[in-house]
Design an enzyme around this catalytic site. Structure first.
Site, PDB file in Angstrom:
ATOM      1  N   ASP A 177       0.515  -0.828   0.554  1.00  0.00           N
ATOM      2  CA  ASP A 177      -0.160   0.010  -0.093  1.00  0.00           C
ATOM      3  C   ASP A 177       0.780   1.047   0.107  1.00  0.00           C
ATOM      4  OD1 ASP A 177      -2.065  -1.995   0.057  1.00  0.00           O
ATOM      5  OD2 ASP A 177      -2.706  -1.286   2.376  1.00  0.00           O
ATOM      6  N   ASP A 399      -8.046  -8.439   8.586  1.00  0.00           N
ATOM      7  CA  ASP A 399      -7.797  -7.087   8.352  1.00  0.00           C
ATOM      8  C   ASP A 399      -7.827  -5.729   9.008  1.00  0.00           C
ATOM      9  OD1 ASP A 399      -7.144  -8.151   5.203  1.00  0.00           O
ATOM     10  OD2 ASP A 399      -9.224  -8.387   5.431  1.00  0.00           O
TER      11      ASP A 399
END
Length: 598
Positions: A177, A399
């Protein structure tokens, strides 16, 4: 349901501080002459099976029981990545052994044969600048950058560079990311502050890992639903090339790119193969779900990215990895044919295998399933230049938490992990996240049971029929992933607290979440003394209350009465065995509701 984790003994000897001190005494190694001894490190090699994850899977199988548990056992020996998500992970934490221990295990597994050890490098200063669930321990400051270099990267390199590990092929995913945030989220103040540290940190990691000599670095490239728009794709290629070419060793230090890390974007959309196809009022790519993004899946994105990177100066030898650990999207909701509708949005919604509420929904998405098993040089995708399908995100690891959980890992509560949240960034849709989720990286039993049950290709007999006879495209406007509840196969071997009676089945309703204007309910169905083969439940909602969404059962509504029945794979129950389905409703939650079962 979150299982209590064991504290694992036998972590790597020596404190992180000692590793840093040792690494400070080691002179920089001479740069190897090439990135890798082989073009594709996965070719001709086995991969490391993480004993920590294997233990989690086997414990989960014992909890699940039955055919679902057998399916879990069938994948316990699949290779997964080891995440170095904070400095302490190098030495070892309560959920996993340290890096040295894992490498010793890898050497033992390899014997005299080539073996790939998969690792994730993930601790940049200001990490995860546009989200909260995976925020890191290091601030986006000069001090944070210094700690990243000396206490994290140098400490990892010192261990990897030991002679006892020189025959391993080490595949490193570099900072999920990070660089994609530099492309799309630079209007966000934390990303502006983190940007120079991201670029400096990635360059430093590439250089130092390259100096080890047997490390193959793959830079994270998000996924098609994030970077697939032409402007984003072009900006990504330029950003990636700028960072690489600004490092000491340039492209020599890069084996390729990895996409879909910890995400659930499908490998392929089998019924949506032409983004320019005209349906009704517009092209398929212009539908609300795709928003003019022509890259519908990860095969599209990797092929697109490869061409763009070569055009930016990357060598043609670079390859791609795709994380397929959670992008299978099997189960009863998976379409089996293309839609026949002439309405554009209906056509797309009935045809897509991606059942998320929005392509930006990323946190513990309900309905997801395990995808392709780890595969070396998968055939049929020449334009993508694939090195492998891999499981970067170990299936079953959360997550992010669905509510605030105090912790010492620097992880914050992100509303994208809250199933009751309607997010502006998702066009006002619910997040579709599973409830009762633990912190990111912690074991999430409910999610793992769902992923195994919904695997595509199916693992075995524990999941739904991949070709259901029920029409999967009925009622395409209903969102199958809105506001989920516990996985229906949760702990089927536990004895129910209610007497199952002597009939075919009994059912009870529990309100598991109430936010005033609506609520989330769960109905548990338990087989009677003779068991049941197929069940139907019926219950009545308070006047004025309506069903918002319902999953893991087929249903119909007549006035205030809801009739819900099994969907095949969860219909057969032994005596005392339970399954469950969930729903959301708009209106007042009942104080108590009788549920009939037959």
């Amino acid at each position: 349901m979150q299982r209590e984790k064991k504290v694992r003994a036998g972590v790597a000897a020596g404190a992180t501080g000692a590793l840093v001190a040792a690494s400070a005494l080691v002179a920089l190694a001479a740069a190897p002459s090439a990135t890798a001894a082989v073009g594709n490190p996965y070719e001709g090699a086995t991969q490391y099976v993480n004993p920590d994850w294997r233990e989690d899977v086997l414990e989960a199988a014992d909890v699940a029981g039955g055919s679902l548990g057998e399916d879990m056992r069938a994948i316990a020996d699949e290779p997964t990545f080891v995440w170095m998500d904070r400095i302490q992970a190098i030495e070892g934490i309560d959920r996993q052994h340290g890096l040295e221990w894992h490498l010793d295990q890898a050497v033992a597994q390899a014997g005299s044969s080539p073996l790939v050890f998969n690792i994730v490098i993930y601790d940049l200063p200001g990490r995860d600048c546009f989200a909260l669930a995976s925020n890191g321990e290091l601030p986006a400051t000069d001090e944070g950058m210094e700690r990243y270099k000396t206490e994290y990267i140098d400490a990892i390199v010192e261990i990897l560079d030991r002679p006892e590990y020189e025959n391993l092929r080490i595949s490193a995913v570099i900072e999920p990311d990070s660089l994609p945030n530099m492309v799309t989220n630079m209007s966000h103040q934390p990303c502006q502050e983190a940007a120079p540290y991201y670029r400096e940190g990635v360059r430093y990691a590439l250089d130092r890992l390259h100096e080890v000599g047997n490390v193959y670095s793959y830079i994270d490239a998000a996924h098609s639903g994030w970077l697939g728009w032409p402007d984003n794709a072009s900006g990504s290629a330029q950003e990636f090339a700028s960072v690489v070419e600004g490092s000491t060793y340039g492209w020599d230090a890069v084996a390729g790119f990895v996409t879909n890390t910890a995400n659930s974007t499908p490998l392929e959309e089998p019924f949506l193969t032409n983004p320019n196809l005209q349906v009704g009022s517009g092209q398929v790519r212009s539908a609300e779900y795709y928003e003019w993004n022509p890259d519908f899946d990860e095969i599209d994105w990797t092929a697109d990215l490869y061409d763009r990177m070569v055009a930016q100066g990357a060598p043609s030898r670079i390859g791609m990895l795709i994380d397929t650990s959670r992008n299978g999207w099997g189960g009863s909701e998976r379409p089996t044919s293309v839609s026949s509708s002439s309405d554009l949005n209906t056509y797309v919604n009935e045809s897509r295998v991606d059942r998320r509420t929005h392509r930006g929904a990323w946190c513990n998405p309900d309905g997801a399933g395990i995808g392709e098993r780890p595969t070396v040089s998968p055939s049929g995708y020449a334009e993508s230049h694939l090195h492998a399908f891999v499981w970067v995100k170990p299936p079953g690891e959360s997550d992010g938490a669905s509510e605030e959980i105090p912790n010492d890992e620097g992880k914050s509560f992100d509303r994208m992990c809250d199933p009751t949240y309607q997010a502006d960034k998702l066009g006002g849709a619910y997040t579709g996240a599973l409830p009762n989720a633990p912190l990111s990286g912690w074991w999430f039993q409910d999610q793992f049971e769902m992923l195994v049950a919904n695997a595509y290709p199916p693992i075995g007999d524990g999941g739904p029929d991949p070709d259901p006879t029920d029409d999967p495209t009925d009622d395409p406007t209903d969102d199958p992933t809105d506001d989920p509840t516990d996985d229906p196969t949760d702990d089927p071997t536990d004895d129910p607290t209610d007497d199952p009676g002597t009939g075919d089945c009994v059912a009870t309703l529990e309100v598991v979440n109430d936010w005033g204007s609506g609520f989330q309910g769960q109905i548990t169905v338990t087989g009677g003394s003779g068991g049941t083969s197929g069940w139907t439940t019926q219950f009545t909602l308070p006047t004025g209350t309506t069903i918002g969404s319902l999953w893991n059962a087929d249903y119909s509504v007549n006035g205030s009465t809801v009739t819900a029945s099994d969907v095949g794979w969860n219909g057969t129950l032994n005596a005392g065995q339970s399954t469950s389905f969930g729903f959301t409703a708009n209106g007042t939650a009942p104080s108590s509701t009788a549920v009939t079962c037959s």
